[in-house]
Design a protein around this motif. Structure first.
Motif, mmCIF file in Angstrom:
data_model
loop_
_atom_site.group_PDB
_atom_site.id
_atom_site.type_symbol
_atom_site.label_atom_id
_atom_site.label_comp_id
_atom_site.label_asym_id
_atom_site.label_seq_id
_atom_site.Cartn_x
_atom_site.Cartn_y
_atom_site.Cartn_z
ATOM 1 N N THR A 183 0.841 -1.193 0.000
ATOM 2 C CA THR A 183 0.000 0.000 0.000
ATOM 3 C C THR A 183 0.874 1.241 0.000
ATOM 4 O OG1 THR A 183 -1.792 -1.126 1.178
ATOM 5 C CG2 THR A 183 -1.785 1.287 1.237
ATOM 6 N N GLN A 184 0.602 2.147 -0.931
ATOM 7 C CA GLN A 184 1.257 3.449 -0.994
ATOM 8 C C GLN A 184 0.169 4.499 -0.880
ATOM 9 O OE1 GLN A 184 4.728 5.066 -3.747
ATOM 10 N NE2 GLN A 184 2.788 5.253 -4.814
ATOM 11 N N LEU A 185 0.126 5.176 0.251
ATOM 12 C CA LEU A 185 -0.924 6.133 0.573
ATOM 13 C C LEU A 185 -2.279 5.441 0.530
ATOM 14 C CD1 LEU A 185 -1.323 9.074 1.424
ATOM 15 C CD2 LEU A 185 -1.596 9.677 -0.976
ATOM 16 N N ASP A 186 -3.103 5.702 -0.493
ATOM 17 C CA ASP A 186 -4.436 5.092 -0.539
ATOM 18 C C ASP A 186 -4.572 4.102 -1.689
ATOM 19 O OD1 ASP A 186 -4.325 6.887 -2.592
ATOM 20 O OD2 ASP A 186 -6.107 8.032 -2.013
ATOM 21 N N GLU A 187 -3.439 3.643 -2.234
ATOM 22 C CA GLU A 187 -3.465 2.689 -3.342
ATOM 23 C C GLU A 187 -2.792 1.387 -2.918
ATOM 24 O OE1 GLU A 187 -2.243 2.436 -8.110
ATOM 25 O OE2 GLU A 187 -1.642 4.157 -6.880
ATOM 26 N N THR A 188 -3.464 0.270 -3.150
ATOM 27 C CA THR A 188 -2.939 -1.040 -2.796
ATOM 28 C C THR A 188 -2.831 -1.910 -4.046
ATOM 29 O OG1 THR A 188 -3.875 -0.944 -0.568
ATOM 30 C CG2 THR A 188 -3.305 -3.127 -1.405
ATOM 31 N N VAL A 189 -1.672 -2.571 -4.202
ATOM 32 C CA VAL A 189 -1.455 -3.436 -5.363
ATOM 33 C C VAL A 189 -0.969 -4.800 -4.880
ATOM 34 C CG1 VAL A 189 -0.948 -1.516 -6.908
ATOM 35 C CG2 VAL A 189 0.920 -2.646 -5.692
ATOM 36 N N ASP A 190 -1.234 -5.822 -5.692
ATOM 37 C CA ASP A 190 -0.740 -7.173 -5.390
ATOM 38 C C ASP A 190 0.756 -7.242 -5.693
ATOM 39 O OD1 ASP A 190 -3.226 -8.181 -4.610
ATOM 40 O OD2 ASP A 190 -3.785 -8.617 -6.685
ATOM 41 N N THR A 191 1.518 -7.770 -4.731
ATOM 42 C CA THR A 191 2.968 -7.931 -4.910
ATOM 43 C C THR A 191 3.389 -9.276 -4.322
ATOM 44 O OG1 THR A 191 3.327 -6.745 -2.835
ATOM 45 C CG2 THR A 191 3.472 -5.458 -4.859
ATOM 46 N N SER A 216 6.001 -2.067 -9.775
ATOM 47 C CA SER A 216 5.994 -1.237 -10.987
ATOM 48 C C SER A 216 4.643 -0.600 -11.280
ATOM 49 C CB SER A 216 6.454 -2.062 -12.194
ATOM 50 O OG SER A 216 5.598 -3.175 -12.396
ATOM 51 N N ALA A 217 3.567 -1.131 -10.691
ATOM 52 C CA ALA A 217 2.243 -0.549 -10.916
ATOM 53 C C ALA A 217 2.056 0.770 -10.176
ATOM 54 C CB ALA A 217 1.158 -1.542 -10.495
ATOM 55 N N LEU A 218 2.950 1.083 -9.252
ATOM 56 C CA LEU A 218 2.831 2.299 -8.446
ATOM 57 C C LEU A 218 3.732 3.407 -9.005
ATOM 58 C CD1 LEU A 218 3.000 0.658 -4.909
ATOM 59 C CD2 LEU A 218 0.955 1.572 -6.030
ATOM 60 N N LYS A 219 3.235 4.629 -8.967
ATOM 61 C CA LYS A 219 4.043 5.794 -9.354
ATOM 62 C C LYS A 219 4.851 6.227 -8.127
ATOM 63 C CE LYS A 219 3.768 10.449 -11.374
ATOM 64 N NZ LYS A 219 4.764 11.038 -10.461
ATOM 65 N N ARG A 220 6.150 6.068 -8.187
ATOM 66 C CA ARG A 220 6.976 6.357 -7.016
ATOM 67 C C ARG A 220 7.808 7.630 -7.164
ATOM 68 N NH1 ARG A 220 10.930 3.064 -6.305
ATOM 69 N NH2 ARG A 220 10.875 1.890 -8.257
ATOM 70 N N SER A 221 8.001 8.100 -8.372
ATOM 71 C CA SER A 221 8.803 9.304 -8.579
ATOM 72 C C SER A 221 7.902 10.516 -8.731
ATOM 73 C CB SER A 221 9.678 9.151 -9.822
ATOM 74 O OG SER A 221 8.874 8.998 -10.980
ATOM 75 N N ALA A 222 8.471 11.691 -8.476
ATOM 76 C CA ALA A 222 7.713 12.934 -8.604
ATOM 77 C C ALA A 222 8.657 14.062 -8.979
ATOM 78 C CB ALA A 222 6.996 13.263 -7.291
ATOM 79 N N ALA A 223 8.132 15.010 -9.742
ATOM 80 C CA ALA A 223 8.941 16.176 -10.102
ATOM 81 C C ALA A 223 9.428 16.902 -8.857
ATOM 82 C CB ALA A 223 8.123 17.116 -10.987
ATOM 83 N N ALA A 224 8.607 16.903 -7.812
ATOM 84 C CA ALA A 224 8.999 17.587 -6.580
ATOM 85 C C ALA A 224 10.270 16.992 -5.990
ATOM 86 C CB ALA A 224 7.864 17.516 -5.562
ATOM 87 N N ASP A 225 10.426 15.674 -6.079
ATOM 88 C CA ASP A 225 11.633 15.029 -5.567
ATOM 89 C C ASP A 225 12.873 15.526 -6.308
ATOM 90 O OD1 ASP A 225 10.112 13.461 -3.837
ATOM 91 O OD2 ASP A 225 10.053 11.748 -5.208
#
Length: 439
Positions: A183-191, A216-225
């Motif tokens: 789970t990343q914030l409010d998104e959960t994926v099968d791993t 890989s289904a999650l967006k982990r990078s951001a322009a802010a970083d």
């Protein structure tokens, strides 16, 4: 315009503070803390939503006297610069933010810069302008760039050699081994494969690649970083190891091994690099909380074996160690920078454009394309961030100078956007970047 240095005042002197972007999330955290610091007196709150700011002040429990002292200002032309000692710039907009900061400096007002977008392209010239008139220009504690620079100061004063420095991404990856999900914030994926990858194993790069594939289904990078790491580069001289950053999926106790040199089994290709990692943890484990870290070379095996026994992070080889602060508390910490700016107690730092936060076309772009900064992470559709070294950055457009600008030619996927490719850039910010790049 002020032409002589500002003399350090007595510590009891009240500090008159103005805040731009007052209605934002950062503004609230800052104002909530200001109430606990008697020296800080809010004189002007600048935001188009003055009604919203008034409501927020009521919610925060500002008393009648404080409410009457703080003018709610909707636009720059209504700012009373004579009633401000320190401006906290938090609009997040390069045009407005640069104009507020440069005008403050011209009026002899210290500036605490929270808008990393402005800092990334105009920080060098704004700092030089502040020095020229004897006021202070500081990145604000509470956001990762200033926190990381503070950690770097502390580490390097000990004489340790820093080989990598950075932060964790905004949101943790929380692994539920029983369910095989992340789970990343409010998104959960099968791993389903990730529970078997909780340890680095002997092949660090292979494990990191497998972890990245699993999420890989999650967006982990951001322009802010990337923007934050570009700001750190201004003040530290550090460079990006790869222009899009590595983003290893990592547990904090692995950082010394991961940021070892490639020859030593890690991922790093050169020394003194900035980077971001995605924090992997189990439910109930403490978060890194967007905190900051520095990986150093160890100098005495006995010393660092002793420190390993006390719980410090030391690589398996014993050649590297990681020192870290697992927090960034937004405006709660920024009150410290405001006091430092006014009292003259901050460490002296002179930024230089060691790198440029550039924009690389993520798809073919047509002439006439107009760029917009959008969303929580202030990203621009159609382009990806790229931290490029100064030596190859001549003529390259800073990422946030694309804001509102239009392309004058077709650009192929993978090309860096150049200044010559753009029309209708914000004039003030463009001039500031050009001036700063030349210093």
């Amino acid at each position: 315009m002020v032409t002589s240095p500002v003399h350090p005042p007595q510590p009891s002197t009240p500090v008159r503070v103005a805040l731009t972007g007052a209605r934002g999330g950062f503004g609230r955290t800052f104002l909530a803390q200001v109430r606990a610091v008697p020296r800080l007196v809010v004189t002007q709150l600048i935001d188009p939503d003055t009604a919203g700011v008034a409501t927020m002040l009521d919610e925060l429990g500002f008393g009648v006297d404080a409410r009457e002292r703080a003018a709610l200002v909707a636009s720059a032309d209504a700012v009373d610069w004579a009633d401000i000692d320190v401006l906290v710039e938090a609009t997040g907009r390069i045009d407005a933010g640069y104009d507020y900061a440069s005008t403050a400096i011209a009026h002899g007002v210290h500036v605490v810069m929270v808008s990393k977008e402005v800092e990334s392209l105009a920080g060098v010239s704004l700092s030089a302008a502040a020095t020229a008139v004897g006021v202070r220009y500081l990145p604000g504690d509470g956001d990762q760039p200033a926190n990381l620079l503070r950690l770097l100061d502390w580490v390097e004063r000990t004489g340790l050699e820093v080989v990598a420095l950075g932060k964790s991404g905004e949101y943790d990856l929380v692994l539920d081994p029983a369910a095989g999900t992340v789970t990343q914030l409010d998104e959960t994926v099968d791993t389903p494969d990730l529970p078997g990858l909780l340890t680095l194993g002997d092949d660090v790069t292979a494990t990191l690649a497998a972890r990245a594939s699993a999420v890989s289904a999650l967006k982990r990078s951001a322009a802010a970083d990337s923007c934050e790491m570009a700001v750190v580069s201004l003040y530290s001289g550090a460079h990006a190891d790869v222009e899009a950053l590595h983003y290893p999926v990592a547990r904090p106790d692995e950082l010394a091994d991961i940021y070892a040199a490639r020859a030593d089994g890690g991922i790093r290709m050169r020394d003194r690099v900035v980077d971001v990692f995605s924090m992997l943890r189990l439910p109930g484990e403490a978060s890194f909380a967007g905190g900051v870290f520095a990986v150093v070379r160890t100098n005495d095996p006995v010393t660092w074996q002793l420190l390993r026994g006390k719980g410090h992070i030391v690589s398996r080889s014993g050649e590297y160690a990681c020192l870290y602060w697992p927090y960034h508390a937004m405006g709660v910490e920024t009150v410290l920078t405001v006091l430092d700016a006014f009292d003259g107690t901050a460490p002296a730092r002179t930024p230089r454009q060691h790198t440029v936060l550039a924009a690389r076309a993520a798809a073919p772009l047509s002439a006439g394309t107009r760029f917009r900064v959008e969303g929580h992470h202030h990203e621009i559709a159609g382009v990806a961030t790229a931290i490029v070294d100064r030596e190859v950055a001549a003529g390259v457009a800073p990422y946030y100078l694309l804001s509102g600008a239009a392309l004058t030619r077709d650009v192929a996927e993978g090309e860096l956007i150049e200044l010559a490719d753009l029309d209708e850039m914000p004039a003030g910010a463009l001039g500031a970047f050009t001036q700063g790049f030349a210093l």
